[in-house]
Design a protein around this motif. Structure first.
Motif, mmCIF file in Angstrom:
data_model
loop_
_atom_site.group_PDB
_atom_site.id
_atom_site.type_symbol
_atom_site.label_atom_id
_atom_site.label_comp_id
_atom_site.label_asym_id
_atom_site.label_seq_id
_atom_site.Cartn_x
_atom_site.Cartn_y
_atom_site.Cartn_z
ATOM 1 N N VAL A 91 -48.720 -67.027 -42.378
ATOM 2 C CA VAL A 91 -48.506 -68.401 -42.877
ATOM 3 C C VAL A 91 -48.513 -69.379 -41.702
ATOM 4 N N PHE A 92 -47.829 -68.986 -40.639
ATOM 5 C CA PHE A 92 -47.753 -69.827 -39.430
ATOM 6 C C PHE A 92 -49.158 -70.133 -38.904
ATOM 7 N N LEU B 273 -45.268 -79.711 -36.700
ATOM 8 C CA LEU B 273 -46.420 -80.306 -37.396
ATOM 9 C C LEU B 273 -46.172 -81.780 -37.714
ATOM 10 N N ILE C 153 -39.987 -71.081 -39.653
ATOM 11 C CA ILE C 153 -40.799 -71.952 -40.524
ATOM 12 C C ILE C 153 -40.321 -73.402 -40.410
ATOM 13 N N VAL D 163 -42.527 -76.633 -39.160
ATOM 14 C CA VAL D 163 -42.690 -77.873 -39.941
ATOM 15 C C VAL D 163 -42.374 -79.083 -39.074
ATOM 16 N N VAL E 29 -54.727 -75.404 -40.111
ATOM 17 C CA VAL E 29 -54.932 -76.631 -40.904
ATOM 18 C C VAL E 29 -54.515 -77.845 -40.075
ATOM 19 N N GLY E 30 -53.357 -77.693 -39.410
ATOM 20 C CA GLY E 30 -52.859 -78.776 -38.556
ATOM 21 C C GLY E 30 -53.841 -79.124 -37.465
ATOM 22 N N ILE F 63 -52.073 -69.936 -40.508
ATOM 23 C CA ILE F 63 -52.852 -70.752 -41.456
ATOM 24 C C ILE F 63 -52.446 -72.226 -41.356
ATOM 25 N N VAL F 64 -51.116 -72.461 -41.377
ATOM 26 C CA VAL F 64 -50.634 -73.861 -41.296
ATOM 27 C C VAL F 64 -51.045 -74.488 -39.965
#
Lengths: 140, 153
Positions: free
Chosen positions: B5-6, A16, A9, A13, B12-13, B8-9
């Motif tokens: 989660v990965f 991104l 995770i 981040v 969105v990204g 989905i994020v």
């Protein structure tokens, strides 16, 4: 949550953040181009306006360029003092072009023939007549 | 769970990325269009078909008698429509202005010389212009005018 999952995770981040960073960088890099376009247009405008001033017919067989030349020698044009005509006609043409009085300067040699001086960044064009430099400057 | 989660994020990204990219491409297209029209301001005034010439030597002015008869859409259609649509005209501003479109019947008592126009739908327009010296061969006079390009968007 296992340690490996937390690291994934965290890595995600970071990726991104890099993504958004790049997107913002390219957005700002693009905005510099439009300023360059504006400056190129203004440069062309100054050059063309000086050419218009030089060529403008003010009375039969006499141009504003002739009046500027006569003004250098403190002479007359169209039965009037040449420098008075230059000051009047230049401000008329410049106003019709959409420039304010405090946005430009018109010089013959070191003598100013516009109502005001201006400061800031300037773009200029000039030509020489009778050994004197005739300059038109715009401040922006 | 982590994979969900990965994804989905990431989606969105990617959504944001493509939104910015689309905006950027559109902005780039508009800038390119504006830039090409700024160059066009300079190239139109240098067109031999309308530029003044004395004994074969070109002068920095526009001959209004040539402007009146020359139809650029017959020769320069591709030149004008290369990047975007526009409306191009010359307008006389000083010293004497008689409002009206210039045709062979109204010339020289007029001030608007239509040059080029595309029949395109548009929602907004950006106006760019440059000063030009308009030459009238009938009385051999030079008058102050402007070349105006309305960039249609």
């Amino acid at each position: 949550m296992k340690k490996g999952q937390t690291e994934i995770i965290g890595f995600m981040v970071i990726i991104l953040l890099l993504f958004f960073g790049l997107v913002f960088y390219f957005r700002f890099a693009n905005s510099a181009d439009s300023d360059l376009t504006g400056e190129a247009e203004l440069n062309l405008e100054v050059s063309n306006l000086l050419n218009v001033i030089k060529k403008q017919t003010i009375c039969e067989d006499e141009t504003l360029g002739d009046a500027i030349e006569a003004c250098v020698g403190d002479g007359f044009a169209c039965d009037e003092k040449a420098c008075d005509i230059v000051e009047r006609e230049v401000s008329e043409i410049v106003a019709l072009n959409g420039w304010e009085e405090d946005e430009y300067m018109f010089y013959i040699g070191e003598e100013l023939y516009s109502p005001n001086t201006c400061t800031g960044n300037t773009l200029a064009d000039d030509y020489t007549v009778g050994g004197m430099s005739v300059r038109l400057l715009i401040c922006y | 769970m982590v994979a969900l989660v990965f994804i989905i994020v990431l989606m969105v990204g990617l959504g944001f990325f493509f939104k910015f990219q689309m905006g950027s491409v559109q902005e780039k297209a508009e800038t390119t269009c504006l830039l090409s029209n700024t160059v066009m301001l300079s190239s139109i005034t240098s067109m031999p078909e309308i530029q003044c010439s004395v004994n074969g030597n070109r002068e920095d002015c526009i001959d209004t008698s040539k402007l009146l008869v020359f139809d650029p859409s017959r020769v320069y259609q591709e030149f004008f429509n290369a990047n975007c649509d526009q409306k191009v005209y010359f307008v006389e501003l000083y010293p004497e202005v008689t409002n009206g479109t210039c045709t062979q019947g109204t010339y020289p008592d007029c001030n608007y010389y239509y040059f080029f126009e595309t029949n395109a739908d548009y929602t907004s327009k950006v106006i760019i212009s440059t000063p030009v010296s308009l030459y009238y061969p009938l009385d051999e006079s030079y008058k102050f005018g402007k070349l105006v390009i309305e960039v249609l968007q």
